[in-house]
Structure formats: structure tokens, C-alpha cells
Write an enzyme that holds these catalytic residues in place. Structure first.
Site, PDB file in Angstrom:
ATOM      1  CG  LEU A 213      -1.661   1.267   1.604  1.00 59.81           C
ATOM      2  CD1 LEU A 213      -2.746   1.543   0.574  1.00 59.81           C
ATOM      3  CD2 LEU A 213      -2.290   1.147   2.993  1.00 59.81           C
ATOM      4  CB  SER A 214       1.085   4.210   0.444  1.00 56.43           C
ATOM      5  OG  SER A 214       1.508   5.550   0.360  1.00 56.43           O
TER       6      SER A 214
END
Length: 595
Positions: free
Chosen positions: A243-244
Site C-alpha cells: 500500500l502506498s
């Protein structure tokens, strides 16, 4: 895999009964509750630190609020007994290690032989991926391997010459193997943070960190289940998910996985520095930009642009929260005008002009509306100062633009950290200041109406300038671009259409366009009414307007698992037509996930 596997001492611990892998025994109710105080704040035990670190990681990523639907509409936090294996791994060219962790559940599915590998989001510590990779992987009988990818919360205090040992406790340099021990001995240099001060430009090597974590995970499966060994990429399905910044890391890993270790890749709201391609038709690939570029631009222009009347509701909602700096935004227009960046002389016209400049750079109004939260809490400056130090390979005490990290007194002046503050950094910090009693400070702060202006101008000039420091920074950013993945590697991207920290137009849109230009492909959900931080959904004006990204990340993992383990077609289907929940509780109909 060509990357050598180098790691130091191994720490193995068992977690059963009231202390499990997924929540350290807290369960969903405990994660939602206030943190359990340390028995002795100055000398916290490894078990206490681990429990707090896991809780911090969950709350930094997931929306666990009563209206958010976690544990009811999507997701779960069951008790998952098993073992953990910690080590410090090192790339041959790196000056500092990165922490790796393998979680092996007792209920490991020996038939599926699945390993989920992840990199922490943001600059978070080793448990930074637990709400995504751990919550999905452990509950599906997979082992999960983690890396902090050269960042993390192993802060080093220069005044006491102490860092973080393998068990999370603090130790003096030379007395134990440390997560991070910077070069230099200036005891007045404040606090050293690995992402900013390792001098390794870790982002350029995120993919190698992920592949080392996969290698570590396989080795720990051998150790945990010797009767089923060896575990290899040929008989164990390895799914990389992040994520990210973790999403950017797994996409980097996809580009260096020439040997075919990875069975599938899922990247969620990925911060990926995609090569720019010319836009074709409705393709948004022409907007590829790096976080440092658009972040340093937004740090300067967004406070002014967000005063435009179209953002009145957003400002009103944020104004209800404590500690924001919205009241100072009007001063930014005056600074921009005085510097010759904006021609307009009055606040209303300055807002319109700043907004037009951001739009010309690829920003959309929905992304800017969510970026208001990042702007209101001065997070652009925090991110960009950290990245500037990493990209210029600056040592502690010599960060660009006069910044450094320090504890701070009530008078806002730097001070020495207390023993209790130092002890809690590993468990409570996010890897980027401010947080856990550590602040970003300037050596020569100004106290005018727009006090952040001089530092922000300096940070922006590191992108636009021509001096050696700017050239070094841009070269480091260029080194973070991913390589093309091998043909046929299943890749799934999920991104919020209204993400205001990592706008899809600059990242996932551009990455997919680059793949397709080069005869590759990926499934891609650009989720409507979704933004970057699920943890913000408990804030006024957020939960009512945005849907949680983790729900779609889990759904993408379900599809990838069915494909790589059971051979089901990887058909993305239509992007879910998600809708906000409004003032009520989240319901499955709001997510509109495919059945």
C-alpha cells in the site's frame, strides 16, 4: 534471484493464546481501545513494545471506527496463533540494514503453500503492512513476510548514542546489533531517522528489499516446517502486496523478478515513479509525476488554492479538528505574490490563480479536496523534507534547507528527548516526524505570518534548481523508476479516484499507461469516492464522503489468490461502483464489490 541474502542474528518468538500474530491478543475491540500503558515507560519490555507497535500500525492504516464497517462489512481480526522470526537484512551496497519479519501461522495451509510478501506503507516500521498483508494473508493460511524497506521507526538519538535492537528495546551503539546506527558522532545533531539519514537512497532499492523479504520468508518456512522443506518459488506461491510506498515497492520488485519468483503482484494506492509516456485519447499517462515534484509544488501552492470558494465545505470540516494551520493560509498568497509566482494581489484572485496552476500540472479538484487534510497539518513539508534528505544522501546534522529532527519543548524550541519518549519511538512512531514526540524543526526558524515559506521554497528549488544538491536529488529520484515486469506476470492495481496524497493521475494511471505502451498489462480498479488514508475516515467530513480502500485491496487479493493458487481467470470485471455511506454506517451496498 541475483540479490545476495545477508542477515544477522535471528529472533524467534511464539505467539499463542492471549498473544497472537495479527493483533498481539488485542482483537478488534482492543485495537479500538486506548493503548495499554507500559509497565515502566523508560524500560518497556519487548512484548509491550510489540503489542503497541502492532496497534499503532493498525490504527495508522485502517478505519476501525464504529461506522466504518471493519469486522462487519469487510475484514476481520481473528486470533491467529503462530511464530514470528525477526532479523536485520542487508543489501551488499547498503550502509544500513533493513528489518525483515516472517509471521508463520500454526494453521499454515500446507496444500496451498502460499507466502504473502509486503513492504511497509509510508516510512512505517516492520508491522506497517499488517492491516493489509497480515489481515488478509494470515487469515487465508498463508505465511507473511515483511520488510521496512530501509525506513522504519528505529530512531537513533545522537545525544545518548542509542538506537533500537532487534527486540525493539533501546541499546547503546556497539552493545547490540541496531536497526539503524548513523555515521557521525555529533551529539547535538538531534534525532536520526533511517529513511532520511541512512545515505543509501533506500527508495531506489525497494524492489530488492521486497525480494530479500521473500527469500527470508521461504527460509523461515523451512525452519518452521522442516518436514515440508524445502520451500522454493517453484512450489510456493508468492504474492507481493503493498500500500502506498509499499505499493511502489512491490511494483519495483515486479521489475527485477527476472527469475519468476513472484506469482502475482497487488499494488494499492501505489507511490510509483512511472516513466512518462505521451497521453493517448483518454489515457492519463501523460501526467506521470514524482511525489517530490508534485508534493513540493502542493506545499507551496495548495494553502492558497484551497481558499477558493469551491473548497469551502472541506475547510469548514477540517476547521473542526484541533491543531490545523488553516488560519495561516491567507498569508501564503501574499508570499507567492511577493515572490513573483502569482500575479494577483488579492486573496480571492490569488486562490483562483494558484488553483489554475495546480490544475495545469495535472491536479484534479477531487484530489485537491482530500489534499486539504495533508495541507492543513503541514504534512507536505514533513514528507518532502524527509525525502530531500534521503535523495541528497545527507547525514544527520546536515539535512537540506536547515531542517533536523528533535524533541521539542512547550516553547517549541528543540530539547533533549526523555527516556520514556526514546523507549516508545519504535512502537509509536510512523517513520516520519512529527509524531511520537519527534518534530521537524528548522535551525533558523522564522516567526512571520507564513513561517514555513523559506524552508518550502528551498525544498522546491531542490527540484527546479541547477546547483549540485538539486542535480544529486533529481538523479536519486530518477533511480527510483521501476523496470518493466516480465510478460505474463499477473499484476493488479487499486487506487482511489480522489486520492489527494498520491493522486492516481500521477502514479497508477501513468504506470498502467506505461505498461500498455510496452506490451504489458495489469488489471486496474480506479475506485470512485476513495482516497488515501482509511485512518482519516473517522474525521469529520471524511467517513461520510469516502469509502475504505482496504475493502477493495482485500477483494483484489481474493482474486489474485484464486488465480495463482486455484487457476481461476484473473478477470478484473468492472470497477466497483462504490458510493459514500453518508452519515450512517457503512453497508456492503456502498462498496458494490463483485461477488
Amino acid at each position: 534471484m541475483s540479490t545476495p541474502f545477508l542477515f544477522g542474528a535471528l529472533r524467534e518468538t511464539a505467539h499463542r493464546g492471549g498473544d497472537d500474530l495479527l493483533s498481539a491478543g488485542l482483537g478488534l475491540a482492543g485495537l479500538r481501545a486506548a493503548p495499554v500503558p507500559f509497565s515502566d515507560p523508560a524500560t518497556s519490555t519487548p512484548a509491550e513494545l510489540r503489542r503497541r507497535a502492532i496497534r499503532t500500525a493498525w490504527l495508522g492504516i485502517a478505519d476501525l471506527g464504529p461506522l466504518g464497517g471493519y469486522g462487519v462489512v469487510y475484514g476481520a481480526v481473528p486470533n491467529v496463533p503462530g511464530r514470528e522470526f525477526h532479523a536485520f537484512a542487508r543489501l551488499p551496497h547498503a550502509t544500513q540494514p533493513h528489518r525483515v519479519l516472517a509471521q508463520v501461522p500454526d494453521a499454515f495451509d500446507a496444500k496451498a503453500r502460499c507466502l504473502v510478501v509486503t513492504a511497509s506503507s509510508g516510512s512505517r516500521g516492520i508491522y506497517g503492512g499488517i492491516a493489509l498483508a497480515g489481515a488478509w494473508g494470515l487469515t487465508h493460511g498463508c505465511a507473511v513476510a515483511y520488510t521496512d524497506k530501509g525506513a522504519g521507526s528505529g530512531y537513533f538519538d545522537m545525544a545518548t548514542d542509542t538506537g533500537v535492537a532487534l527486540d525493539g528495546t533501546r541499546a547503546e551503539r556497539g552493545t547490540a546489533e541496531l536497526e539503524f546506527a548513523p555515521s557521525g558522532d555529533a551529539d547535538d545533531a538531534g534525532i536520526a531517522i533511517k529513511h532520511a539519514h541512512s545515505t543509501d537512497n533506500p527508495e531506489a532499492h525497494w524492489g530488492e528489499h521486497v525480494m530479500q523479504a521473500a527469500q527470508f520468508g521461504l527460509a523461515m518456512l523451512d525452519r518452521a516446517f522442516p518436514e515440508q522443506a524445502p520451500f522454493t518459488p517453484h512450489d510456493t506461491k508468492i504474492i507481493a502486496v503493498g500500500l502506498s510506498n509499499g505499493g511502489g515497492a512491490v511494483l519495483q520488485a515486479a521489475g527485477i523478478d527476472d527469475a519468476g519468483w513472484l506469482a502475482g503482484v497487488v499494488a494499492v494506492a501505489a507511490n510509483v515513479n512511472a516513466p512518462r509516456v505521451e497521453a493517448q485519447g483518454d489515457d492519463e499517462g501523460g501526467h506521470a509525476r514524482t511525489l517530490y515534484d508534485y508534493g513540493s509544488e502542493a506545499a507551496l501552492l495548495a494553502p492558497c488554492a484551497l481558499l477558493d470558494a469551491r473548497f469551502d465545505d472541506v475547510r469548514a470540516a477540517l476547521a473542526k479538528l484541533p491543531g490545523n494551520d488553516i488560519a495561516t493560509w491567507a498569508a501564503r498568497g501574499a508570499s507567492l505574490h511577493a515572490a513573483g509566482i502569482l500575479a494577483a494581489a488579492d486573496t480571492k484572485a490569488q486562490a483562483a490563480e494558484a488553483l489554475a496552476r495546480l490544475r495545469a500540472g495535472g491536479w484534479g479538484d477531487p484530489a485537491l479536496a482530500t489534499a486539504a487534510s495533508t495541507t492543513a497539518y503541514d504534512l507536505w513539508r514533513a514528507f518532502i523534507a524527509t525525502y530531500a534528505s534521503a535523495y541528497t544522501r545527507s547525514v544527520v546534522g546536515a539535512m537540506p534547507c536547515g531542517f533536523r529532527f528533535s524533541a521539542r519543548g512547550a516553547d517549541r524550541k528543540p530539547r533533549a528527548a526523555t527516556p520514556a519518549e526514546r523507549a516508545a519511538w519504535w512502537s509509536d512512531a510512523s517513520g516520519i516526524a512529527p509524531g511520537a514526540g519527534v518534530f521537524l524543526v528548522e535551525d533558523e526558524p522564522t516567526h512571520g505570518a507564513d513561517s514555513a515559506w523559506p524552508g518550502l521554497v528551498c525544498l522546491r528549488e531542490l527540484w527546479t534548481g541547477t546547483n549540485p544538491a538539486a542535480a544529486r536529488l533529481r538523479a536519486s529520484v530518477q533511480a527510483t523508476q521501476p523496470r518493466l515486469p516480465r510478460r505474463g506476470l499477473p499484476i493488479c492495481l487499486v487506487h482511489g479516484a480522489e486520492d489527494g496524497l498520491i493522486p492516481a493521475a500521477f502514479s497508477s494511471d501513468a504506470y498502467v499507461a506505461w505498461l500498455r505502451t510496452n506490451d504489458r498489462d495489469a488489471t486496474y480498479w480506479r475506485v470512485p469516492h476513495a482516497q488515501h488514508f482509511d485512518a482519516f475516515l473517522a474525521w469529520p467530513g471524511f467517513g461520510e464522503r469516502y469509502v475504505p480502500m482496504l475493502a477493495f485491496a482485500y477483494a483484489a487479493l481474493d482474486r489474485m489468490y484464486a488465480h495463482v493458487v486455484h487457476g481461476a481467470p484473473l478477470d478484473r470485471g468492472p470497477t466497483p461502483n462504490a458510493t459514500p455511506r453518508g452519515t450512517g454506517a457503512l453497508d456492503a451496498k456502498h462498496l458494490a464489490l463483485p461477488r
